[in-house]
Design an enzyme around this catalytic site. Sequence first.
Site, PDB file in Angstrom:
ATOM      1  N   ALA A  65       7.366  -0.510  -2.348  1.00 19.47           N
ATOM      2  CA  ALA A  65       5.882  -0.856  -2.213  1.00 19.47           C
ATOM      3  C   ALA A  65       5.945  -1.542  -0.642  1.00 19.47           C
ATOM      4  O   ALA A  65       6.965  -2.434  -0.616  1.00 19.47           O
ATOM      5  CB  ALA A  65       5.294  -1.488  -3.041  1.00 19.47           C
ATOM      6  N   GLY A 109       9.137  -0.085  -5.913  1.00 18.85           N
ATOM      7  CA  GLY A 109       8.271   1.014  -5.893  1.00 18.85           C
ATOM      8  C   GLY A 109       8.752   2.509  -5.787  1.00 18.85           C
ATOM      9  O   GLY A 109       8.571   3.371  -6.381  1.00 18.85           O
ATOM     10  N   GLU A 112      10.589   3.255  -9.071  1.00 12.77           N
ATOM     11  CA  GLU A 112       9.661   3.522  -9.897  1.00 12.77           C
ATOM     12  C   GLU A 112       8.849   5.077  -9.740  1.00 12.77           C
ATOM     13  O   GLU A 112       8.644   5.721 -10.840  1.00 12.77           O
ATOM     14  CB  GLU A 112       8.492   2.348  -9.902  1.00 12.77           C
ATOM     15  CG  GLU A 112       9.016   1.111 -10.310  1.00 12.77           C
ATOM     16  CD  GLU A 112       8.278  -0.248  -9.891  1.00 12.77           C
ATOM     17  OE1 GLU A 112       8.056  -0.355  -8.631  1.00 12.77           O
ATOM     18  OE2 GLU A 112       7.841  -0.814 -10.849  1.00 12.77           O
ATOM     19  N   GLU A 132      12.585  -6.504  -6.864  1.00 16.78           N
ATOM     20  CA  GLU A 132      11.610  -7.617  -6.761  1.00 16.78           C
ATOM     21  C   GLU A 132      11.667  -8.906  -6.978  1.00 16.78           C
ATOM     22  O   GLU A 132      11.134  -9.850  -6.173  1.00 16.78           O
ATOM     23  CB  GLU A 132      10.331  -6.903  -7.686  1.00 16.78           C
ATOM     24  CG  GLU A 132       9.379  -5.823  -7.298  1.00 16.78           C
ATOM     25  CD  GLU A 132      10.248  -4.429  -7.746  1.00 16.78           C
ATOM     26  OE1 GLU A 132      11.601  -4.498  -8.332  1.00 16.78           O
ATOM     27  OE2 GLU A 132       9.719  -3.256  -7.774  1.00 16.78           O
TER      28      GLU A 132
HETATM   29  N1  CAA Z   1       8.043  -2.651   2.895  1.00 21.26           N
HETATM   30  C1  CAA Z   1       7.878  -3.022   4.074  1.00 21.26           C
HETATM   31  N2  CAA Z   1       8.871  -2.651   5.027  1.00 21.26           N
HETATM   32  C2  CAA Z   1      10.094  -2.342   4.588  1.00 21.26           C
HETATM   33  C3  CAA Z   1      10.362  -2.295   3.311  1.00 21.26           C
HETATM   34  C4  CAA Z   1       9.402  -2.506   2.362  1.00 21.26           C
HETATM   35  N3  CAA Z   1       9.536  -2.385   1.057  1.00 21.26           N
HETATM   36  N4  CAA Z   1      11.589  -1.863   3.425  1.00 21.26           N
HETATM   37  C5  CAA Z   1      12.122  -1.825   4.312  1.00 21.26           C
HETATM   38  N5  CAA Z   1      11.145  -1.959   5.440  1.00 21.26           N
HETATM   39  C6  CAA Z   1      11.221  -2.066   6.814  1.00 21.26           C
HETATM   40  C7  CAA Z   1      11.844  -3.321   7.398  1.00 21.26           C
HETATM   41  O1  CAA Z   1      11.133  -4.216   7.364  1.00 21.26           O
HETATM   42  C8  CAA Z   1      12.434  -2.912   8.744  1.00 21.26           C
HETATM   43  O2  CAA Z   1      11.389  -2.876   9.600  1.00 21.26           O
HETATM   44  P1  CAA Z   1      11.440  -3.437  11.021  1.00 21.26           P
HETATM   45  O3  CAA Z   1      12.499  -2.209  11.639  1.00 21.26           O
HETATM   46  O4  CAA Z   1      10.106  -3.246  11.653  1.00 21.26           O
HETATM   47  O5  CAA Z   1      12.247  -4.824  11.110  1.00 21.26           O
HETATM   48  C9  CAA Z   1      12.846  -1.493   8.298  1.00 21.26           C
HETATM   49  O6  CAA Z   1      12.167  -0.944   7.425  1.00 21.26           O
HETATM   50  C10 CAA Z   1      14.275  -0.978   8.298  1.00 21.26           C
HETATM   51  O7  CAA Z   1      14.683  -1.801   7.243  1.00 21.26           O
HETATM   52  P2  CAA Z   1      16.055  -2.880   7.664  1.00 21.26           P
HETATM   53  O8  CAA Z   1      16.167  -3.441   8.537  1.00 21.26           O
HETATM   54  O9  CAA Z   1      15.770  -3.932   6.492  1.00 21.26           O
HETATM   55  O10 CAA Z   1      17.190  -1.458   7.140  1.00 21.26           O
HETATM   56  P3  CAA Z   1      18.705  -1.976   6.534  1.00 21.26           P
HETATM   57  O11 CAA Z   1      19.244  -0.815   6.341  1.00 21.26           O
HETATM   58  O12 CAA Z   1      19.196  -3.275   7.020  1.00 21.26           O
HETATM   59  O13 CAA Z   1      18.138  -2.578   4.918  1.00 21.26           O
HETATM   60  C11 CAA Z   1      17.099  -2.384   2.697  1.00 21.26           C
HETATM   61  C12 CAA Z   1      17.524  -1.588   3.851  1.00 21.26           C
HETATM   62  C13 CAA Z   1      18.405  -3.051   1.785  1.00 21.26           C
HETATM   63  C14 CAA Z   1      16.486  -1.235   1.694  1.00 21.26           C
HETATM   64  C15 CAA Z   1      15.948  -3.261   3.087  1.00 21.26           C
HETATM   65  O14 CAA Z   1      15.113  -2.683   4.225  1.00 21.26           O
HETATM   66  C16 CAA Z   1      15.363  -4.090   1.793  1.00 21.26           C
HETATM   67  O15 CAA Z   1      15.897  -4.804   1.372  1.00 21.26           O
HETATM   68  N6  CAA Z   1      14.043  -3.631   1.798  1.00 21.26           N
HETATM   69  C17 CAA Z   1      13.215  -4.104   0.813  1.00 21.26           C
HETATM   70  C18 CAA Z   1      13.257  -3.478  -0.468  1.00 21.26           C
HETATM   71  C19 CAA Z   1      12.511  -4.266  -1.568  1.00 21.26           C
HETATM   72  O16 CAA Z   1      12.611  -5.512  -1.797  1.00 21.26           O
HETATM   73  N7  CAA Z   1      11.823  -3.338  -2.262  1.00 21.26           N
HETATM   74  C20 CAA Z   1      10.879  -3.927  -3.324  1.00 21.26           C
HETATM   75  C21 CAA Z   1       9.373  -3.882  -2.678  1.00 21.26           C
HETATM   76  S1  CAA Z   1       8.313  -4.683  -3.706  1.00 21.26           S
HETATM   77  C22 CAA Z   1       7.879  -3.479  -4.680  1.00 21.26           C
HETATM   78  O17 CAA Z   1       8.145  -2.341  -4.653  1.00 21.26           O
HETATM   79  C23 CAA Z   1       6.955  -4.113  -6.063  1.00 21.26           C
HETATM   80  C24 CAA Z   1       6.647  -3.020  -6.795  1.00 21.26           C
HETATM   81  O18 CAA Z   1       7.107  -3.017  -7.876  1.00 21.26           O
HETATM   82  C25 CAA Z   1       6.022  -1.874  -6.531  1.00 21.26           C
END
Ligand code: CAA
Length: 258
Positions: A65, A109, A112, A132
């Site tokens: 998400a 998400g 999911e 998360e």
């Molecule tokens: N939400 C918003 N933006 C996100 C995102 C997310 N879930 N995942 C990645 N992005 C964005 C980053 O902020 C980044 O944006 P900028 O270029 O503007 O900085 C862009 O996507 C590229 O991401 P990274 O630079 O981080 O790419 P990476 O290759 O270094 O890492 C990754 C990839 C390991 C997937 C890392 O992006 C990451 O950990 N993302 C978050 C994953 C996460 O925590 N997901 C759970 C979200 S909460 C949820 O989903 C709740 C639920 O149950 C519904």
Amino acid sequence: MKYENIHTSVRDAVAIVTLNRPKVLNALSHDMMTELADAVDGFEADDAIGVILLTGNEKAFAAGADIAEMVEKTSVDMYMSDHFARNWERISKCRKPIIASVAGHALGGGCELAMMCDIIICADNARFGQPEVKLGVLPGIGGTQRLIRAVGKAKAMDMCLSGRTMDAREAERAGLVSRVYAADVLEVEAMKLAAEIAGMSRPALYMIKEAINRAYETTLSEGLHFERRLFHAAFAMQDQGEGMRAFLEKRAPEWTHS
Ligand code: CAA
């Protein structure tokens, strides 16, 4: 509705929905999920469509998400808007088979959403996880509920409590995904599978999906009873007679979906 966060196309009886926010690794936003729900509404109502194929790009199915969209929300905001209800769950209510074709990240998400589909196939670079906990929250669109049913308590606890990811092979061994392909052939193989399923009798597909999903919700004896009743009902279908006769006459069946 004009789509800005997804892309849709149709190939024969297969509707392809591609998540399309590549700059944020297809993070799932409110607008994207509204568009996805609208697309599912349309394809579910379209008699020409047999199967929906949901996919992302080679780097990400969806990395969760959209965190930026949630960061400043309060508990009351989330509760009053019933965040993650309605459009976010629309795909799990679709009666037509939905295949998730996953390459790269399927996190939070994203994992999911894939689990709301009926079949997950993936590329060998896929990674699944519920990270998360690292954000100080918990999965909110079924991660704690569907993951345990897919991979069992040990791995579900491990993944949700540590936030670690599973690679494609582990996901296949654990039963989360049904098939793993080399990344460069995933698209073709996903389309082949979708077309194969779309070529089956629609009412038979609906009944199978309904019966399998019933297994989640009920006891074994109730589930067996439900399956038996659907099996009997299937003999009211023209496709039952046609399918069985075609087998005996050594020819391909001609489904009327009736
Ligand atoms: N939400 C918003 N933006 C996100 C995102 C997310 N879930 N995942 C990645 N992005 C964005 C980053 O902020 C980044 O944006 P900028 O270029 O503007 O900085 C862009 O996507 C590229 O991401 P990274 O630079 O981080 O790419 P990476 O290759 O270094 O890492 C990754 C990839 C390991 C997937 C890392 O992006 C990451 O950990 N993302 C978050 C994953 C996460 O925590 N997901 C759970 C979200 S909460 C949820 O989903 C709740 C639920 O149950 C519904």
